[in-house]
Structure formats: C-alpha cells, structure tokens
Design an enzyme around this catalytic site. Structure first.
Site, PDB file in Angstrom:
ATOM      1  N   GLU A   1       0.855  -1.184   0.000  1.00  0.00           N
ATOM      2  CA  GLU A   1       0.000   0.000   0.000  1.00  0.00           C
ATOM      3  C   GLU A   1       0.889   1.231   0.000  1.00  0.00           C
ATOM      4  O   GLU A   1       1.873   1.258   0.746  1.00  0.00           O
ATOM      5  CB  GLU A   1      -0.910   0.024   1.239  1.00  0.00           C
ATOM      6  CG  GLU A   1      -1.905   1.180   1.165  1.00  0.00           C
ATOM      7  CD  GLU A   1      -2.909   1.206   2.320  1.00  0.00           C
ATOM      8  OE1 GLU A   1      -2.776   0.396   3.253  1.00  0.00           O
ATOM      9  OE2 GLU A   1      -3.794   2.045   2.261  1.00  0.00           O
TER      10      GLU A   1
ATOM     11  N   GLY B   1       2.890   2.404  10.940  1.00  0.00           N
ATOM     12  CA  GLY B   1       2.664   1.561  12.109  1.00  0.00           C
ATOM     13  C   GLY B   1       2.536   0.086  11.755  1.00  0.00           C
ATOM     14  O   GLY B   1       3.196  -0.760  12.335  1.00  0.00           O
ATOM     15  N   ALA B   2       1.677  -0.209  10.785  1.00  0.00           N
ATOM     16  CA  ALA B   2       1.439  -1.596  10.412  1.00  0.00           C
ATOM     17  C   ALA B   2       0.605  -1.642   9.144  1.00  0.00           C
ATOM     18  O   ALA B   2       0.117  -0.617   8.682  1.00  0.00           O
ATOM     19  CB  ALA B   2       0.697  -2.328  11.533  1.00  0.00           C
TER      20      ALA B   2
ATOM     21  N   GLU C   1      -2.376  -4.029   6.865  1.00  0.00           N
ATOM     22  CA  GLU C   1      -3.444  -5.027   7.006  1.00  0.00           C
ATOM     23  C   GLU C   1      -3.484  -6.082   5.908  1.00  0.00           C
ATOM     24  O   GLU C   1      -4.569  -6.649   5.654  1.00  0.00           O
ATOM     25  CB  GLU C   1      -4.790  -4.295   7.049  1.00  0.00           C
ATOM     26  CG  GLU C   1      -5.238  -3.643   5.714  1.00  0.00           C
ATOM     27  CD  GLU C   1      -4.897  -2.172   5.565  1.00  0.00           C
ATOM     28  OE1 GLU C   1      -3.945  -1.703   6.232  1.00  0.00           O
ATOM     29  OE2 GLU C   1      -5.567  -1.481   4.777  1.00  0.00           O
ATOM     30  N   ASN C   2      -2.384  -6.428   5.250  1.00  0.00           N
ATOM     31  CA  ASN C   2      -2.388  -7.452   4.205  1.00  0.00           C
ATOM     32  C   ASN C   2      -3.227  -8.660   4.619  1.00  0.00           C
ATOM     33  O   ASN C   2      -3.127  -9.125   5.751  1.00  0.00           O
ATOM     34  CB  ASN C   2      -0.964  -7.938   3.950  1.00  0.00           C
ATOM     35  CG  ASN C   2       0.017  -6.820   3.907  1.00  0.00           C
ATOM     36  OD1 ASN C   2      -0.123  -5.902   3.110  1.00  0.00           O
ATOM     37  ND2 ASN C   2       0.996  -6.847   4.802  1.00  0.00           N
TER      38      ASN C   2
ATOM     39  N   HIS D   1      -6.747  -2.189  14.976  1.00  0.00           N
ATOM     40  CA  HIS D   1      -6.961  -1.452  13.717  1.00  0.00           C
ATOM     41  C   HIS D   1      -6.710  -2.352  12.503  1.00  0.00           C
ATOM     42  O   HIS D   1      -7.556  -2.451  11.612  1.00  0.00           O
ATOM     43  CB  HIS D   1      -6.035  -0.234  13.694  1.00  0.00           C
ATOM     44  CG  HIS D   1      -6.124   0.592  12.461  1.00  0.00           C
ATOM     45  ND1 HIS D   1      -6.906   1.725  12.371  1.00  0.00           N
ATOM     46  CD2 HIS D   1      -5.540   0.454  11.251  1.00  0.00           C
ATOM     47  CE1 HIS D   1      -6.796   2.238  11.159  1.00  0.00           C
ATOM     48  NE2 HIS D   1      -5.961   1.493  10.449  1.00  0.00           N
ATOM     49  N   GLU D   2      -5.583  -3.012  12.485  1.00  0.00           N
ATOM     50  CA  GLU D   2      -5.255  -3.845  11.314  1.00  0.00           C
ATOM     51  C   GLU D   2      -6.212  -5.030  11.227  1.00  0.00           C
ATOM     52  O   GLU D   2      -6.644  -5.403  10.142  1.00  0.00           O
ATOM     53  CB  GLU D   2      -3.803  -4.341  11.374  1.00  0.00           C
ATOM     54  CG  GLU D   2      -2.744  -3.241  11.528  1.00  0.00           C
ATOM     55  CD  GLU D   2      -2.887  -2.085  10.571  1.00  0.00           C
ATOM     56  OE1 GLU D   2      -3.380  -2.270   9.442  1.00  0.00           O
ATOM     57  OE2 GLU D   2      -2.511  -0.950  10.974  1.00  0.00           O
TER      58      GLU D   2
ATOM     59  N   HIS E   1      -9.494  -4.008   9.733  1.00  0.00           N
ATOM     60  CA  HIS E   1      -9.435  -3.795   8.279  1.00  0.00           C
ATOM     61  C   HIS E   1      -9.867  -5.046   7.507  1.00  0.00           C
ATOM     62  O   HIS E   1     -10.212  -4.945   6.340  1.00  0.00           O
ATOM     63  CB  HIS E   1      -8.003  -3.455   7.850  1.00  0.00           C
ATOM     64  CG  HIS E   1      -7.688  -1.989   7.808  1.00  0.00           C
ATOM     65  ND1 HIS E   1      -8.530  -1.049   7.245  1.00  0.00           N
ATOM     66  CD2 HIS E   1      -6.579  -1.294   8.204  1.00  0.00           C
ATOM     67  CE1 HIS E   1      -7.966   0.149   7.326  1.00  0.00           C
ATOM     68  NE2 HIS E   1      -6.789   0.036   7.901  1.00  0.00           N
TER      69      HIS E   1
ATOM     70  N   GLU F   1      -9.971   3.986   6.036  1.00  0.00           N
ATOM     71  CA  GLU F   1      -9.182   4.441   7.191  1.00  0.00           C
ATOM     72  C   GLU F   1     -10.029   5.165   8.232  1.00  0.00           C
ATOM     73  O   GLU F   1      -9.896   4.916   9.430  1.00  0.00           O
ATOM     74  CB  GLU F   1      -7.994   5.298   6.738  1.00  0.00           C
ATOM     75  CG  GLU F   1      -6.961   4.533   5.904  1.00  0.00           C
ATOM     76  CD  GLU F   1      -6.402   3.280   6.593  1.00  0.00           C
ATOM     77  OE1 GLU F   1      -6.587   3.120   7.814  1.00  0.00           O
ATOM     78  OE2 GLU F   1      -5.775   2.447   5.892  1.00  0.00           O
TER      79      GLU F   1
HETATM   80  N1  TRP Z   1      -3.165   0.807   5.718  1.00  0.00           N
HETATM   81  C1  TRP Z   1      -2.138   1.043   6.700  1.00  0.00           C
HETATM   82  C2  TRP Z   1      -2.872   1.324   7.980  1.00  0.00           C
HETATM   83  O1  TRP Z   1      -3.567   2.265   8.116  1.00  0.00           O
HETATM   84  C3  TRP Z   1      -1.274   2.211   6.345  1.00  0.00           C
HETATM   85  C4  TRP Z   1       0.092   1.928   5.841  1.00  0.00           C
HETATM   86  C5  TRP Z   1       0.957   1.017   6.311  1.00  0.00           C
HETATM   87  C6  TRP Z   1       0.789   2.639   4.839  1.00  0.00           C
HETATM   88  N2  TRP Z   1       2.143   1.131   5.637  1.00  0.00           N
HETATM   89  C7  TRP Z   1       2.056   2.101   4.730  1.00  0.00           C
HETATM   90  C8  TRP Z   1       0.452   3.687   4.010  1.00  0.00           C
HETATM   91  C9  TRP Z   1       3.004   2.592   3.844  1.00  0.00           C
HETATM   92  C10 TRP Z   1       1.382   4.186   3.107  1.00  0.00           C
HETATM   93  C11 TRP Z   1       2.639   3.636   3.014  1.00  0.00           C
HETATM   94  O2  TRP Z   1      -2.867   0.584   8.878  1.00  0.00           O
HETATM   95 ZN    ZN Z   2      -5.565   1.632   8.470  1.00  0.00          ZN
END
Ligand code: TRP
Ligand code: ZN
Length: 895
Positions: A126, A266-267, A269-270, A302-303, A306, A325
């Site tokens: 992402e 932070g993390a 959500e794959n 949060h993840e 998702h 988000e």
């Molecule tokens: N979807 C992720 C979240 O909100 C956001 C995210 C994680 C992200 N790594 C990233 C966005 C790198 C841009 C680039 O939890």
């Molecule tokens: Zn998110």
C-alpha cells in the site's frame, strides 16, 4: 528519481479499468543478489471495458526480462514503457500475460515493494508498492485471486509466507525449498504480502462465533519472543469485539502478524499476513511505556478490523482512502473505549485533532477527507483522512444512535462484500438503513478546513428563556476560497447552580433531546441559527460540544469563573477537560501580555507581581483532590496544554511566537508547581503502584497522575529531582523510568543527567525500541545546545539513518518537540532538518516527506517564518526531488 515534472491525478478523471485480472500466479525466486519475479495474469475485458483498449500495467524500477501474451513473447514494438506504465496494444479480450522481472530487494531503501529488514525479506504494497515487484494494474479496483510460489534458501529463509492458506511445500535442489500459498478472496494488489527469513513463532487459537478454529501466529526475532503476549491478547480481544459490536467474523483458518524493524508506518493489514512495525507489536514492562502498550492494542485492533473495513470491502480508488481508514479508526477508537475509559479516549483523540489535524487544516496541505487531487498518494495518509475521517463516521453514529448505525454498517458490509467502492456507497448504506437524507452532511467529504462556531447566549430573566445563537464559518483553504455551512451535530447541556438543567426546547432548529432531558444534540446547518430553551429560571452556563461531537473549533466568551465551574462540575468529561484547557490558555495569554509589557520597562518596574489566577488555582485544587474521578482523567485535566497546541491556537489568532509560548508556559508551570506544592507531593505518594506491572487502565492512570505530580513538584523543589532519581533507580517499568529521566534532564544538574543517560544506555543498548526513547529524550531536551547534541547523536553507533523509528525519535523528536532548538533564531534548527530531508529524499521519500511537516507551517510564525521558508526554498531548488518531497515543498511555498 523521476522522468518529468510530477503529474497531478484528479478524482474527476477516474475511469473504471478496461481489463480485470481474474487470477494472479506469482513465482518468487529469492537470492541475496537479486530476486526473479514471474507473473502470470489471467485477464478479461471488463463489462465497461472498451474493446481494443490497450492493456496498461504499472511498474517501477523493474528490469524486464520476458513478456508474453498467451505464450507468445512480445516483440519490443508491441509495447511501450513510459511514466512507470507499460502499454500493450492489440490484446485479445481474454488471455494470459506472462512477465519475468529482476529486482534488487537488498538495495531497496524506500521500504516500499519487496525489501529487506535486518535480512528478512518483506513487502509493503500500500498504496502503490506492488508496482515495484511486478508489472500489474496496480489500482485497488482490480481485484484478483492470488496463488504465490516462493523459492528460497532453506537455511536463510526457513519461513516462507504469503496471503491465505499454505497449499504445498517441497524441498528443492541446492539447499533451497518452496512454499505455495493460495488466497481464496479476490483482493487488490495493495493487500499482497510476502515474508521470507528466519523468525520465531508464538501461536494461539481463536474460535469464531460460528465455530471456525483460527490459528493465530505472531512471528518475531527469537530475542523478542517474550514480548508478544500483549499483542496476542489484544488480537483475541479484537476478534471477539468485532463479532459482538459489528457482527464481523474472521474468514480464514490462519492469521499472521510479522514484526519488522524497518517500516515506514505503524502496520499494514495485508490479508491474513499483517506486517507490523516492531514498535506496534512488541511489549514488555522494561522496554515499553504505558502509551506503547496502548498503541500495540490499538494498532493490532486497527489492522485486524481492516479485514472487513478495507479488505472484504475495499476502496475503488485512492481518493476514497478515508472510506477504509476513517471507518477503521472509528472502529479501533470504539474498541479502545470499550476496553478502557471512554471519556479518557475521547479527551486524547480530541487533543490530537485540535493539536495536529487542525494545524494540517490550517496549513498548505489542507485537504478534505476525500481529496480531489494529489501528486503522490503517500502524502495523503494524513490526520485528516484518518482522524477527521473517523470523526465524520462518529457523527453518523451521533446522528443515528448505536442501533441504526449498526444497521447501516451491516447493510454496507452485506451490500458491498467483495467490491471496491466509494465514500458515496457508505453514505447510501447509512441513508438506506435510517431513512435519513445525508445530502447536506456529505459536504464533510469535499470541503476542507476546520469549521468555527461562534456562540452567543442570552438569558431572559423575566420570560425564563435562554437562547443560544450560532454563527458558523469555515476559513478558506488552498483551492477552496469560499465555503458552505455544514451540518454540525452539537451535543450540549446547561449547567446550573445545582447541576445540569433539564432542557425544554422552544423555537429554533432541529434537535434531539436525551431521555433524561439533560443533554441535546442541536443540528446546526446554517450560517447563523438560534435555539431557545424554555423554563430556565437561572442563568445557566452552556456546556458545549460535549464529547467533542464534531471536529470544529468553538468560540464562546466564557468568564474564568464559568470555566472553573464547568471544569469542576459539568456532567461531560470532555467539557470538563476542555474548560480547564480554556482556563489555562486564558491565563497563559495574560502572562504573555504581561511579559510583552515588561519588555519596555526598566528592571525595577519589572518585578510586576504576577499572581496565579484564583479561579485556576481553585479549579486545579478541586480536580486534583476529587478522588471520585479517575486518576487518568485528572492527570489529563491538570496537564498544561502542549506547546504544539498553543502554537496552533496562537497562529489561528494571528501568529505564533515560539519562545514567548515556551516562556509563559514554563512560568505558569512554576507558578502551579509552588501554589499546589503540597497537593503534588500528596498525589505523588497516593498514586504509587505497589502491584506487579500491568498495563491496566487502573495502573496506567495512577502512574500518569503520579508522574505528572512529580514533574510539577520538581519544578518548584530541588528534592523533586532526588525523588525522580530514586524513582528511576527502582523503576520496574519504562513509563516510570522515562518519566523520572525526563524530570532529571529538565530540572537536574548536567552530571545527574549524564549519569542516568549512561545508565539507560547500558541497560538498553541491545533493545532497539527502548533505545529510541533514549534518542528522543535527548532530542527534546532544551538545555545546553540541542543542535550539536542531535548532530552528535546522528553519528552515534546505535543510530541508524535508514531506520524510520530512529529517524522519528531523534530528528522528529527534535523538530516537533524541541521548540527552543528547532526555532533557533539563526535558522540552525531548520537547516539541520533540511539536511536530513535532503539525504532522505533519495533513500526513503515517504519518510523525507513526513519529516517536512514542521517546516510547512512557516506561515504560522510572523517573525521566524521567512527563515523557515528559506530552507524550503533551498529544498525546492534541489535537482532531483522525489514526487513525495516535491509535492509538499511546492505546495508549502505556493500562494
Ligand atoms: N493501511 C495502513 C494502515 O492504516 C497504512 C500503511 C501502512 C501505509 N504502511 C504504509 C500507508 C506505507 C502508506 C505507506 O494501517
Ligand atoms: Zn488503516
């Protein structure tokens, strides 16, 4: 870095894809020197697709070795590569595209695409990182079923992971092995993930509401195995909570969380393979603060959330980012509230909104929660999209109530399961479930800026009526000169001498009154509006914006004794906290005015005996000693507004002078420290925790109030420093240790400070996450020469200029929290930051661009603004700016 002038992408130019990729078969051959990625894409023309339209695939920094359609290799004349796009003309309506590329994960420092973190292969796709892995229509409205084969050295990469289920494993010649993964759920490319390397596992199980047994696996470096319990527990609680509050069940047999050291956010959500920054998974009492524990819980939730709000139902395009988000932040905030204290969580979130999101809305990068254009989408993972987006979702909840809101969310998930949709689809689901018309409310998606609501009141003593008059106004933002009035749900009450008064609404706009009649939500939807209440026989104090019911600024000319009354007696936790903040701000304003007057006077005239306001001292004492209230809330109420918040407020009212803000704040701190000195001492003693460390709301609240009290006490008494040193030495947790260290760095001697810093380093030299705090406290320290200190720390062997957590701690800590150093009058602080950004522009554009934030605020500072701007000018003139940095620098300088 780029071929041409970066291009702006517009929402209004959205076109559905001509081709869909029904099936994606990827083969990874991982080696130390390179990786070969073979992709087989089974495609067909989409319903709306134009026959004979060229096939467009995205790719970036890929070395193409082979390209074929239906098994026939394509001559170079059949395709063209330009602007990170590969176009193939004259393709059949359905067929199979095969490509083979060579990439170099070990040289990928951007931490997007496939890269290595401490040797581990991992991915971050992402928003548009998948194109750094293979040629693909890398847009979220192309959803595909993936089968992934990974071949790697069995020795170096015992773990081979991707999304979905493991369907096959085998040994290969030359000490290599293979794993094959299949994810049955069609997904956009941004949710693809691959991890390969050496990891240790913690496993557990969750049984879902329909009886599915789900294997939960957290994978970390072996040395961190003892720090996974809190994340695992948070995961199980999240899964349970999502079933109960939202009726959402997990849908695969396994859920993985992998912790990596080098991560931009932070993390992520794959699908079934979440990748986390170690800072958001690992937790142990010795190396993690209370806030760190809370962050792990919130990010794990949060993840996980998702999986429905983001993965099962995803975004049609990146302009809709807030769809997933904003909604998911709302969901994780509700989870945290249900796990801990709702009032406290609300106060914390309102604080973040008012300090950081309002500043974003008032700056050059202001955008609506659904932006209508961007140059680089990574720049739009913002407080506006996330936090204001969550506030917009919260307003539906306020307008509809829990039950109908839940009906709306059920309808949204059922109707759009497996689809890539828009914010409009979310609104339609809420409308259809409630029968309400949200056409006016929808302006929140397209209009940027923070609405301001000015409130006047009028009490008619003889008629016993009380009227509130509202004027709403939203200041212009870049590209949006004039604004329309929004629909603002304003929760309110009226405070009388004996408590909150019952509300009898007379003439005025629409409103909803609670069953006990003590609270109403007023629907403010016009530029100016008046609401009248009947049977009001005493002059009430209006209690406004209860629970921070809308992301707005509210302005009412309260007297100090009214603020003191609200702070100590109102029924709403947010209003009590906010009233105290307003009272503190009003006293700080007075202090600054006095200091400014003193400047023009001789020394003898100057010892102007400033006395602490009686209302403030009284309200502080009441709150401090109100043992019926949660210690955590009391701590937040007694905490001085941050310099960042004061800066935001001051700039809104004409201009910020960072040194005056800091000095007045320090003066008030000292005054409160001495005036309530006995109280601080008692509170400190009373709120010690004797039980073994646990990150429970109860313990966290006690530590928070004890440490705040010790900080105040030390500002007035030298003994405080001794108490802090003692606390540092006997601490069994990082919160207490760090709080004590900060006090010593602030109030102690250089020798005492150096002693503890050395001790900290020796204790935690091998603990990267704890060490980040060591860098940060030194970056924040205003004493001495912060610039040379930060520069020296950048050369420290434990520093790592490629690790985002380290950069955020040291450079981010300095630029965002050390106002004295960063805003040094000769501009040395700005140049330090600029030099780091310049270096990161090539290495890691996402982090470079995020670090720019404090400089983008140059217009907030009437005196220093030009010096800040000079650094932006210098960056703008650099020869090869990444799209990320280009966009922020140029938008900051424009207009
Ligand atoms: N979807 C992720 C979240 O909100 C956001 C995210 C994680 C992200 N790594 C990233 C966005 C790198 C841009 C680039 O939890
Ligand atoms: Zn998110």
């Amino acid at each position: 870095m780029r071929d041409a002038q970066p291009r702006t992408i517009f929402l209004k130019e959205y076109r559905p894809p001509d081709y869909l990729i029904e099936h994606t078969d990827l083969h990874f051959d991982l080696f130390d020197e390179y990786t070969i990625v073979t992709a087989q894409l089974t495609y067909r023309l989409s319903e709306s697709g134009e026959v004979n339209a060229p096939m467009v695939l995205h790719g970036s920094e890929l070395e193409l070795e082979y390209l074929a359609i239906n098994g026939i290799e394509l001559e170079e004349s059949r395709f063209a590569i330009r602007d990170e796009m590969l176009q193939i003309s004259d393709v059949p309506e359905r067929g199979r595209i095969e490509s083979r590329v060579r990439i170099k994960p070990q040289d990928n420092t951007s931490l997007e695409g496939l890269y290595r973190s401490r040797g581990l292969f991992c991915t971050q796709c992402e928003a548009e990182g998948f194109r750094k892995i293979t040629w693909f229509p890398d847009r979220p409205d192309v959803m595909s079923v993936y089968r992934v084969t990974i071949d790697a050295s069995a020795n170096d990469c015992p773990e081979l992971l991707s999304n979905g289920n493991l369907v096959h494993q085998q040994e290969l010649p030359d000490g290599r092995h293979r794993a094959v993964w299949e994810d049955p759920f069609p997904k956009p490319s941004y949710l693809f993930a691959l991890v390969a390397g050496t990891l240790s596992r913690v496993e557990d199980e969750f049984v879902t509401m329909s009886g599915r047994r789900v294997r939960l696996v957290i994978l970390v470096e072996e040395k961190d195995l003892d720090k996974c319990a809190h994340a695992m527990d948070s995961l199980k609680r999240s899964m349970k909570w999502d079933e109960e509050r939202f009726g959402r069940e997990y849908d695969l047999d396994v859920f993985h969380i992998v912790a990596v050291d080098d991560f931009n956010m932070g993390a992520m959500e794959n699908k079934s393979l979440n990748v986390f920054n170690t800072s958001c998974v690992l937790a142990s009492p010795e190396t993690t603060t209370d806030q760190g524990y809370q962050r792990v819980e919130a990010v794990v939730a949060h993840e996980y959330f998702h999986n429905w709000s983001g993965n099962r139902v995803t975004c049609r395009d990146w302009f809709q980012l807030s769809l997933k988000e904003g909604f998911t932040v709302f969901r994780d905030a509700e989870f945290s509230s249900d796990m801990g204290s709702r009032a406290l969580k609300r106060v914390e979130d309102a604080g973040i909104m008012r300090t950081m999101q309002f500043a974003e809305d008032a700056g050059p990068m202001a955008h609506p929660i659904r932006p209508d254009s961007f140059i680089e989408i990574s720049n739009f993972y913002t407080l506006t999209v996330y936090e204001k987006g969550a506030e917009v979702v919260r307003m539906y909840h306020t307008l509809l109530g829990e039950e109908i809101f839940r009906k709306g969310s059920d309808l949204y998930f059922d109707r759009h399961d497996g689809q890539a949709v828009t914010c409009d689809d979310f609104v339609s689901a809420m409308e259809d479930a409630s029968g309400m018309d949200f056409s006016h409310f929808k302006l929140w998606y397209s209009q940027a800026g923070t609405p301001e609501l000015t409130v006047k009141d009028h009490w008619d003593e003889s008629a016993h009526t009380y009227a509130l008059e509202f004027e709403q106004h939203t200041p212009p933002t870049p590209g949006q000169a004039s604004k329309q009035p929004l629909l603002i749900p304003l929760a309110m009450g009226l405070l009388g001498a004996e408590g909150n008064l019952p509300l009898n609404l007379g003439v005025g706009g629409e409103a909803r009154v609670s069953d006990d009649q003590l609270e109403a939500v007023l629907m403010i939807d016009q530029e100016s509006q008046r609401f009248e209440f009947e049977g009001v026989s005493e002059r009430p104090i209006p209690s406004l914006l209860r629970g921070f019911s809308a992301p707005i600024r509210i302005e009412h000319a309260y007297s100090r004794d009214e603020l003191a009354a609200l702070a100590s007696r109102d029924a709403d936790g947010f209003v009590r906290w906010d009233a105290m903040q307003q009272l503190l701000v009003s006293v700080l304003d007075e202090l600054q005015a006095t200091a400014a007057e003193d400047q023009g006077q001789s020394r003898s005239q100057r010892d102007n005996p400033w006395t602490l306001d009686v209302n403030l001292a009284g309200a502080f004492t009441l709150v401090a000693e109100d043992r019926s209230q949660d210690p955590a809330i009391r701590a937040e109420t007694l905490r001085l507004p941050s310099e960042s918040y004061l800066t935001e407020l001051a700039s809104h009212r004409g201009g910020a002078h960072p040194h005056a803000i800091r000095e007045s704040r320090n003066a008030l701190r000292t005054a409160l420290a001495s005036a309530l000195s006995a109280t601080w001492e008692t509170l400190y003693a009373e709120h010690q925790v004797s039980d073994l460390y646990a990150a429970t709301g109860e313990q966290i609240g006690r530590r928070s109030l004890a440490n705040l009290s010790l900080a105040y006490f030390s500002a007035a008494h030298e003994q405080g420093v001794d108490l802090a040193i003692e606390q540092y030495r006997r601490a069994d947790n990082l919160s207490n240790r760090l709080a004590a260290l900060r006090i010593v760095l602030h109030e102690g001697s250089d020798e005492q400070a150096a002693d503890l810093l050395n001790d900290f380093y020796e204790r935690f030299g091998g603990e990267a996450l704890a060490l980040n705090h060591w860098f940060q406290v030194q970056a924040e320290r205003t004493r001495g020469d912060p610039i040379s200190r930060v520069q020296a720390l950048m050369e420290h062997p434990a520093y790592d200029a490629a690790n985002p957590n380290k950069i955020r701690a040291l450079v981010g800590g300095f630029a965002n929290l050390n106002t004295a150093g960063f805003h040094r009058e000769d501009g040395a602080g700005y140049r330090l930051l600029g030099a780091v950004i310049e270096e990161l522009n090539e290495r890691n554009p996402q982090i470079a661009s995020r670090l720019l934030t404090p400089l983008t605020r140059w217009r907030f500072y009437p005196v220093l603004g030009e010096v800040m701007r000079a650094e932006l000018d210098r960056l703008a003139a650099l020869p090869s700016l990444s799209r990320d940095v280009y966009e922020v620098v140029n938008k900051s300088l424009a207009g």
